[in-house]
Scaffold this motif. Structure first.
Motif, mmCIF file in Angstrom:
data_model
loop_
_atom_site.group_PDB
_atom_site.id
_atom_site.type_symbol
_atom_site.label_atom_id
_atom_site.label_comp_id
_atom_site.label_asym_id
_atom_site.label_seq_id
_atom_site.Cartn_x
_atom_site.Cartn_y
_atom_site.Cartn_z
ATOM 1 N N GLN A 69 16.153 -1.274 -4.276
ATOM 2 C CA GLN A 69 16.115 -2.571 -3.589
ATOM 3 C C GLN A 69 14.963 -3.419 -4.117
ATOM 4 O O GLN A 69 15.069 -4.635 -4.249
ATOM 5 C CB GLN A 69 15.944 -2.331 -2.087
ATOM 6 C CG GLN A 69 15.788 -3.601 -1.262
ATOM 7 C CD GLN A 69 15.484 -3.291 0.187
ATOM 8 O OE1 GLN A 69 15.634 -2.167 0.649
ATOM 9 N NE2 GLN A 69 15.065 -4.299 0.929
ATOM 10 N N ASP A 70 13.874 -2.750 -4.425
ATOM 11 C CA ASP A 70 12.681 -3.418 -4.932
ATOM 12 C C ASP A 70 11.893 -2.380 -5.714
ATOM 13 O O ASP A 70 11.818 -1.224 -5.305
ATOM 14 C CB ASP A 70 11.846 -3.979 -3.772
ATOM 15 C CG ASP A 70 10.583 -4.670 -4.263
ATOM 16 O OD1 ASP A 70 10.704 -5.713 -4.919
ATOM 17 O OD2 ASP A 70 9.484 -4.143 -4.003
ATOM 18 N N ARG A 71 11.298 -2.754 -6.828
ATOM 19 C CA ARG A 71 10.505 -1.794 -7.611
ATOM 20 C C ARG A 71 9.287 -2.500 -8.190
ATOM 21 O O ARG A 71 9.408 -3.576 -8.772
ATOM 22 C CB ARG A 71 11.346 -1.144 -8.707
ATOM 23 C CG ARG A 71 12.176 -2.101 -9.525
ATOM 24 C CD ARG A 71 13.038 -1.387 -10.549
ATOM 25 N NE ARG A 71 13.950 -2.313 -11.197
ATOM 26 C CZ ARG A 71 14.627 -2.058 -12.304
ATOM 27 N NH1 ARG A 71 14.508 -0.891 -12.903
ATOM 28 N NH2 ARG A 71 15.431 -2.962 -12.820
ATOM 29 N N GLN A 72 8.148 -1.868 -8.002
ATOM 30 C CA GLN A 72 6.894 -2.442 -8.467
ATOM 31 C C GLN A 72 6.032 -1.375 -9.123
ATOM 32 O O GLN A 72 6.041 -0.212 -8.712
ATOM 33 C CB GLN A 72 6.109 -3.046 -7.294
ATOM 34 C CG GLN A 72 6.789 -4.214 -6.607
ATOM 35 C CD GLN A 72 5.895 -4.809 -5.524
ATOM 36 O OE1 GLN A 72 4.731 -5.149 -5.757
ATOM 37 N NE2 GLN A 72 6.428 -4.921 -4.322
ATOM 38 N N LEU A 106 4.811 6.518 -5.371
ATOM 39 C CA LEU A 106 4.425 7.544 -6.334
ATOM 40 C C LEU A 106 3.095 7.149 -6.958
ATOM 41 O O LEU A 106 2.991 6.110 -7.614
ATOM 42 C CB LEU A 106 5.500 7.693 -7.412
ATOM 43 C CG LEU A 106 6.941 7.903 -6.901
ATOM 44 C CD1 LEU A 106 7.913 7.951 -8.074
ATOM 45 C CD2 LEU A 106 7.034 9.171 -6.054
ATOM 46 N N VAL A 107 2.069 7.974 -6.745
ATOM 47 C CA VAL A 107 0.712 7.676 -7.206
ATOM 48 C C VAL A 107 0.354 8.607 -8.354
ATOM 49 O O VAL A 107 0.501 9.823 -8.230
ATOM 50 C CB VAL A 107 -0.298 7.835 -6.049
ATOM 51 C CG1 VAL A 107 -1.694 7.421 -6.496
ATOM 52 C CG2 VAL A 107 0.137 7.026 -4.822
ATOM 53 N N GLY A 123 16.276 2.483 -2.217
ATOM 54 C CA GLY A 123 15.248 1.909 -1.361
ATOM 55 C C GLY A 123 14.190 1.159 -2.154
ATOM 56 O O GLY A 123 14.421 0.715 -3.283
ATOM 57 N N ARG A 124 13.016 1.012 -1.547
ATOM 58 C CA ARG A 124 11.889 0.350 -2.209
ATOM 59 C C ARG A 124 11.085 1.389 -2.986
ATOM 60 O O ARG A 124 10.762 2.443 -2.454
ATOM 61 C CB ARG A 124 10.994 -0.331 -1.171
ATOM 62 C CG ARG A 124 11.682 -1.429 -0.380
ATOM 63 C CD ARG A 124 10.722 -2.041 0.637
ATOM 64 N NE ARG A 124 11.381 -3.055 1.443
ATOM 65 C CZ ARG A 124 11.525 -4.320 1.088
ATOM 66 N NH1 ARG A 124 11.034 -4.740 -0.079
ATOM 67 N NH2 ARG A 124 12.129 -5.182 1.864
ATOM 68 N N LEU A 125 10.731 1.058 -4.216
ATOM 69 C CA LEU A 125 9.953 1.962 -5.063
ATOM 70 C C LEU A 125 8.633 1.301 -5.436
ATOM 71 O O LEU A 125 8.608 0.176 -5.939
ATOM 72 C CB LEU A 125 10.734 2.299 -6.338
ATOM 73 C CG LEU A 125 9.969 3.100 -7.403
ATOM 74 C CD1 LEU A 125 9.625 4.493 -6.899
ATOM 75 C CD2 LEU A 125 10.783 3.180 -8.693
ATOM 76 N N LEU A 126 7.547 2.007 -5.170
ATOM 77 C CA LEU A 126 6.221 1.543 -5.571
ATOM 78 C C LEU A 126 5.568 2.641 -6.396
ATOM 79 O O LEU A 126 5.421 3.772 -5.920
ATOM 80 C CB LEU A 126 5.361 1.219 -4.343
ATOM 81 C CG LEU A 126 3.884 0.912 -4.614
ATOM 82 C CD1 LEU A 126 3.723 -0.266 -5.558
ATOM 83 C CD2 LEU A 126 3.137 0.663 -3.304
#
Length: 234
Positions: A197-200, A125-126, A168-171
């Motif tokens: 699972q991962d968030r940044q 998400l940008v 899932g993975r969140l960026l």
């Protein structure tokens, strides 16, 4: 439209419109679906990223929503809901189910909603816009603007519950000087994704709301992280 090497361009009938889209094939299962923002945006905004990913064997598909790019038409004849439907029509026509989604600005909200329908393994998400459900089916125009301009209307968004179920993975990528999306929104997105699972959260120094993606691509560590995350989404 910026020419993407080996891109397969196609059109999809959607009500009285013809949606323009293209697919860059990958060498494996990972596949990214791209949703641009509002304003003057089009799938062009993803061209450089998609070409880089293609070189790493990661495929992608992108469309021009109604009112944008090659699809054209009147922006006010669309809505957040219809953008979801346009995206799903293109995905169905392409025959390739995405394993990851990227959305910019308004497109980030579409990506959040579609993440649950498509059960993707990575969400990027940008400069993310988040909206109240009251605005979801309202055509773009004065009524839509009036709803979303209510102070902190995004607090009532359905996006928070959807993100809370995402595994899932969140960026999330934000601009330090974004004049449209306050940093509180990206921070809340990250906080909401309790099962991810991962968030940044990456905050790009001195960046505003527009032109942020090229700055990300210039950072070798960030680009490598995006590529690795997408590769694992398959």
């Amino acid at each position: 439209m910026h020419s993407l090497q080996t891109a397969n361009e196609f059109t999809v009938p959607f009500e009285s419109h013809k949606l323009y889209a293209d697919t860059l094939p990958g060498s494996g299962r990972p596949h990214l679906f791209c949703i641009h923002g509002g304003g003057a945006r089009s799938r062009e905004v993803f061209a450089d990223l998609r070409q880089i990913l293609h070189g790493q064997g990661i495929g992608s598909t992108a469309l021009d929503c109604i009112g944008h790019g090659q699809t054209g038409g009147v922006f006010a004849e669309s809505s957040l809901h219809r953008r979801d439907q346009q995206s799903l029509s293109v995905i169905e026509h392409s025959g390739t189910r995405p394993t990851a989604l990227i959305g910019i600005s308004m497109g980030a909200y579409n990506a959040v909603r579609l993440s649950e329908i498509l059960d993707v393994r990575m969400l990027i998400l940008v400069v993310p816009g988040i909206y109240t459900p009251q605005a979801y089916k309202v055509p773009f125009g004065p009524e839509f603007s009036a709803i979303i301009r209510q102070p902190r209307s995004w607090l009532a968004s359905d996006a928070w519950d959807i993100l809370g179920r995402f595994k899932g993975r969140l960026l999330v990528i934000a601009g330090e000087r974004d004049e449209v999306i306050p940093l509180e929104i990206p921070e809340r997105i990250l906080a909401a994704a309790t099962q991810a699972q991962d968030r940044q959260l990456w905050v790009v120094p001195d960046a505003g709301h527009n032109g942020l993606l090229p700055l990300v691509l210039q950072n070798p560590e960030w680009l490598a992280a995006i590529t690795a995350g997408l590769a694992s989404s398959g």
